[in-house]
Design an enzyme around this catalytic site. Sequence first.
Site, mmCIF file in Angstrom:
data_model
loop_
_atom_site.group_PDB
_atom_site.id
_atom_site.type_symbol
_atom_site.label_atom_id
_atom_site.label_comp_id
_atom_site.label_asym_id
_atom_site.label_seq_id
_atom_site.Cartn_x
_atom_site.Cartn_y
_atom_site.Cartn_z
ATOM 1 N N ASP A 200 0.823 -1.214 0.000
ATOM 2 C CA ASP A 200 0.000 0.000 0.000
ATOM 3 C C ASP A 200 0.858 1.266 0.000
ATOM 4 O O ASP A 200 1.875 1.334 0.702
ATOM 5 C CB ASP A 200 -0.869 -0.035 1.282
ATOM 6 C CG ASP A 200 -1.850 1.110 1.358
ATOM 7 O OD1 ASP A 200 -2.774 1.139 0.536
ATOM 8 O OD2 ASP A 200 -1.687 1.974 2.261
ATOM 9 N N GLU A 242 1.314 -0.432 -5.112
ATOM 10 C CA GLU A 242 0.200 0.511 -5.224
ATOM 11 C C GLU A 242 0.775 1.922 -5.205
ATOM 12 O O GLU A 242 1.136 2.456 -4.154
ATOM 13 C CB GLU A 242 -0.791 0.344 -4.061
ATOM 14 C CG GLU A 242 -2.112 1.039 -4.339
ATOM 15 C CD GLU A 242 -2.437 2.225 -3.453
ATOM 16 O OE1 GLU A 242 -3.387 2.962 -3.775
ATOM 17 O OE2 GLU A 242 -1.755 2.441 -2.428
#
Length: 530
Positions: A200, A242
């Site tokens: 993330d 990401e």
Amino acid sequence: MTTNWYNNAVFYELYIRAYKDSNGDGNGDFRGAIEKLDHIKSLGVDCIWVMPHYPSPLLDDGYDVSDYLGVHPDYGDLDDFRAFLDAAHARGLKVVTDIVMNHTSDQHPWFQAARQDKNSPYRDYYVWSDTGTEYADTRIIFLDTEPSNWTYDDVAGQYFWHRFYSCQPDLNYDNPQVHEEMFNAIRFWLDLGVDGFRVDAIPYLYEREGTNCENLPETHDFLKKMRRMVDDEYPGTLLIAEANQWPEDLLPYFGTPEEPEFQVCFHFPIMPRLYMVLKKGDKTPIVDILNRTPAIPPGAQWMTFLRNHDELTLEMVTPEERKWMRQQYAPNPRMRLNLGIRRRLAPLLDNDKRKWFLLNALFLSLPGAPIIYYGDEIGMGDNIWFPDRHGCRTPMQWDNDRHAGFSTAKETYLPVLCDETYGYQQVNAAAQEADPASYLNLTRFLIGTRQSLAALRSGQFVWVETGNDAVLAFRRHVDGTDGVLCVFNLSDQPQTFILRRPRVDVLSRPEVKMRGKVGLRPYACHWFRN
Ligand code: NOJ
């Protein structure tokens, strides 16, 4: 060309809390998800991406982690997690989990220790300031709620740095101890048998004065170090980046063959342009972004998506394009969030199956590993009146029982949708099983057809000139073969296309050879092969 399993894979994004509640507490859990693995398998996908499953106050739905080595009690325990992993693997499904490295929850014991004692070894796990004035060139991501990337903490007597909510203090990657903590978390889940991670928010790991604090060289150095550790200790582990960035800024996240970082990176800028071309009836935005996308190292892959658990992000478009997209796709201000749009796929496409089929066929035939967001395979709707991004995270609609067959609880973590169009009485998996033209069966058909064609799974990509902006065409082919010719009428008007060689369309009537001038109905799409 090197081909790894993820090069050809289709992914499914799973929100455990929303999927199936096995113990009647109103929250989905791992035991419930096990019951539904056959549904996931039946879609023809290869890998499940599990959204954060860690203990967390859930103020950012688990992206606020308070323990990297555990399972959120609402979702089960480590045994349940193991059972889920085993059950997925037994069905030939791989599993990647989310790892949130940029920040923790402010409830994490590290932050609690850090704020209470300036001399605690944990103080230096976070980024502090006496003035909250540093790194002023850094943009704010959660624009609707966060006035600053600094928040003053009374207990600490200092400001702490955060790129997301103020309940998510950023970790300090200048501290090597933080690297070790993250590596230990990674090792922990790999020892349990996960196949990889969606990592993330990776552009934001370091801060440097005078920069925008994104994509810094120090961040890339750390990511190379992480990949080295994973390759040495757990060869074959998949790492997915990401990073919501432009293609030229994404490329460095693949690293180099000698010093790799990620095997797979999300391609954010493609996504809004898929919606743009459909609304405009003009292929130019998608042609431009693909032409702007650099070649990636052998064995690497892009990850593509139509929707996910966040708002439809509009960071990677120009301000004019953003304004236009919001006018077109979010006419009600309540549909807007931060820079994006908080709606699901089916409502964005007016629940029009022609548009839905076209957009899915397009994204499933572009280069990249596609992800399907849970619920979109049955055309689920949203509720724009729920706060934050919750309106796109409602319980999965399994059947027309109470709470859509999701839970037997009195109350669920969010109410099931029950509006006239998208309510569970109208939209549910059970009802769609029997209908060959349902969203569910069309999803299976499209994924199955794509996966049966090597050219679409992993072929090269070549534009085909159509002389018509409303008709998008390209060919995917594996070396030396004719491959698949993909043709899309992006407009609501009939168009034509010239087929120079006889071909059949695997999406409609695979038994009929066509040649010459082919009529394209509004929103028609064809995957032609010899
Ligand atoms: C990206 C995730 O997709 C989003 O849901 C989350 O809020 C931020 N990262 C912060 O972790």
